[in-house]
Design an enzyme around this catalytic site. Sequence first.
Site, mmCIF file in Angstrom:
data_model
loop_
_atom_site.group_PDB
_atom_site.id
_atom_site.type_symbol
_atom_site.label_atom_id
_atom_site.label_comp_id
_atom_site.label_asym_id
_atom_site.label_seq_id
_atom_site.Cartn_x
_atom_site.Cartn_y
_atom_site.Cartn_z
ATOM 1 N N TYR A 20 -9.648 5.595 -11.828
ATOM 2 C CA TYR A 20 -9.322 6.211 -10.348
ATOM 3 C C TYR A 20 -9.085 7.833 -10.707
ATOM 4 C CZ TYR A 20 -7.859 1.135 -9.784
ATOM 5 O OH TYR A 20 -7.634 -0.018 -9.509
ATOM 6 N N CYS A 75 -14.107 4.243 -28.324
ATOM 7 C CA CYS A 75 -15.204 4.983 -28.486
ATOM 8 C C CYS A 75 -15.933 5.176 -27.115
ATOM 9 C CB CYS A 75 -16.181 4.183 -29.246
ATOM 10 S SG CYS A 75 -15.399 3.927 -31.063
ATOM 11 N N GLU A 76 -15.343 5.749 -26.204
ATOM 12 C CA GLU A 76 -15.864 6.152 -24.822
ATOM 13 C C GLU A 76 -15.310 7.568 -24.495
ATOM 14 O OE1 GLU A 76 -17.165 3.958 -22.141
ATOM 15 O OE2 GLU A 76 -16.962 1.904 -23.221
ATOM 16 N N GLY A 112 0.705 -1.177 0.040
ATOM 17 C CA GLY A 112 0.058 0.218 -0.142
ATOM 18 C C GLY A 112 0.878 1.252 -0.089
ATOM 19 N N ARG A 123 -5.953 3.251 -15.448
ATOM 20 C CA ARG A 123 -6.071 4.134 -14.190
ATOM 21 C C ARG A 123 -6.672 5.554 -14.356
ATOM 22 N NH1 ARG A 123 -2.246 5.414 -11.947
ATOM 23 N NH2 ARG A 123 -2.872 5.032 -9.970
ATOM 24 N N ARG A 165 2.574 -1.662 -5.807
ATOM 25 C CA ARG A 165 2.799 -0.518 -6.503
ATOM 26 C C ARG A 165 4.379 0.278 -6.600
ATOM 27 N NH1 ARG A 165 -1.425 2.788 -7.970
ATOM 28 N NH2 ARG A 165 -2.827 1.638 -6.333
ATOM 29 N N TYR A 176 -0.374 -1.590 -12.195
ATOM 30 C CA TYR A 176 -1.627 -1.855 -12.412
ATOM 31 C C TYR A 176 -1.837 -1.000 -13.921
ATOM 32 C CZ TYR A 176 -1.664 -2.692 -7.476
ATOM 33 O OH TYR A 176 -1.368 -3.501 -6.435
ATOM 34 N N PRO A 228 4.505 -5.252 -0.981
ATOM 35 C CA PRO A 228 4.475 -3.947 -1.763
ATOM 36 C C PRO A 228 4.251 -4.443 -3.094
ATOM 37 C CG PRO A 228 6.687 -4.273 -1.053
ATOM 38 C CD PRO A 228 5.927 -5.383 -0.358
HETATM 39 C C1 LIG Z 1 -3.065 -4.936 -3.812
HETATM 40 C C2 LIG Z 1 -2.492 -5.740 -2.604
HETATM 41 C C3 LIG Z 1 -1.294 -5.537 -2.304
HETATM 42 C C4 LIG Z 1 -0.207 -4.423 -2.959
HETATM 43 O O1 LIG Z 1 -0.763 -3.206 -2.801
HETATM 44 P P1 LIG Z 1 0.133 -1.886 -3.485
HETATM 45 O O2 LIG Z 1 -0.687 -0.772 -3.019
HETATM 46 O O3 LIG Z 1 0.284 -2.222 -4.865
HETATM 47 O O4 LIG Z 1 1.366 -2.168 -2.737
HETATM 48 C C5 LIG Z 1 -0.952 -6.069 -1.186
HETATM 49 N N1 LIG Z 1 -1.548 -6.894 -0.672
HETATM 50 C C6 LIG Z 1 -2.980 -7.267 -0.861
HETATM 51 C C7 LIG Z 1 -3.675 -8.065 -0.044
HETATM 52 C C8 LIG Z 1 -3.368 -6.781 -2.001
HETATM 53 O O5 LIG Z 1 -4.670 -6.779 -2.216
#
Ligand SMILES: *Cc1c(COP(=O)(O)O)cnc(C)c1O
Length: 421
Positions: free
Chosen positions: A318, A346-347, A239, A314, A278, A375, A276
């Site tokens: 988002y 076409c959106e 995250g 994305r 992202r 992603y 991790p």
């Molecule tokens: C998506 C996810 C991650 C990775 O999240 P990032 O934001 O990409 O670091 C880790 N653990 C779980 C359970 C997830 O669903």
Amino acid sequence: MDHFLYRDGALYAEDVPVAEIAATVGTPFYLYSTATLLRHYRLFDEALKGTEHLVCYAMKAAGNQAIIKTLAEAGAGMDVVSEGEYRRARAAGVPGDKIVFSGVGKTAQEMRTALLGGIRQFNVESEPEMLLLDQVAQSLGTVAPITVRVNPDVDAQTHAKIATGKSENKFGIPIARAREVYAQAAALPGLQVVGIDVHIGSQLTRLEPFRQAYQKVAELTEALRADGHDIRRLDLGGGLGIPYTRSNEAPPLPTEYGQLIKEVLGDLGCEIEIEPGRLIAGNAGILVSSVIYVKAGEGRDFLILDAAMNDLIRPAMYEAWHDIVPLVEPAAGVEQRPYDIVGPVCETGDTFARDRMMPPLAAGDLVAFRSAGAYGAVMASEYNARPLVPEVLVKGDQFAVIRRRPTFDELINRDTIPAWL
Ligand SMILES: *Cc1c(COP(=O)(O)O)cnc(C)c1O
């Protein structure tokens, strides 16, 4: 920091001019840097130095086997969320005991595959899943190592579509019910409790939500140990966010995140796992595209690219920002102008950016979407019958296509027209 920099007026990926790859592969395509992937993995690994730990790359962020192998050879484990990801990780050479299995909807078939192939742990997300896993493990004459994913009811302060740690989200079991659920798990012969799991969301740009969640995990660790459970492993999820633009506030660094983990959980004597995705892959990848047309609109000019929302969803999904830069470095002092940057799908949602200030561009010019490694390719589709966007990996002065562009015949021949039609 990444390894996509201008050199002598041209954008390079490590030691290869990106335009050279575009000339070989055609556009659009994703391009990853080995050095950046490894750098990001090592930042986490070093941030947890001194504590027993495993960095399990969340391969849903970018799951190409060449990427998995690159990270696995550096020592990474994998976090998988489906049988397909499990099989990809194994195919790329990752041993089962370095794979953790996350996800709210694991099926019996997925459990069987992982139990037979080898698994470090399942991160169980509900009581029905726990009961099923117990049955599947028993039917195979084995015992499934588990953590229970707890939902700490913490506001991750991120985009609503990627927040997972509030009580209204579908993920995990409420932390208030954890002791009850662990007691139930301990009584099931097909399960072995090894720890606790938490993951509160993605693209977090502050440490505070992590701190709140991890403090709750620390308290729960003590409580569960007092109840007699062997809590020896804490899976803290992923995250940590990345800077999508050079101008916005910089999210915390892996070092600071590691410090926080040690501070809040360091005294518990647990092995630490983090997941991790992202931060490892995001800035290690770009999406390269060509300008098809510059179309003059009323009060604005449209830059129509050959990449579209099906290649990079994305912005549409988002409202995400990606820096978009020309492959030819703009001359100093060149006057920028606003463009709406769109794809050919076409959106109306197929819009990457509005009123984006760019140096003047013309048909045939090449651009790169920065921070597109996570992603990006994994969320691509063939909407509008556009062949799936290919992927390329650079390492030093070499590059290779790691997923080629499908031919139109491949795309068309996947359909079956029934004999009775
Ligand atoms: C998506 C996810 C991650 C990775 O999240 P990032 O934001 O990409 O670091 C880790 N653990 C779980 C359970 C997830 O669903």
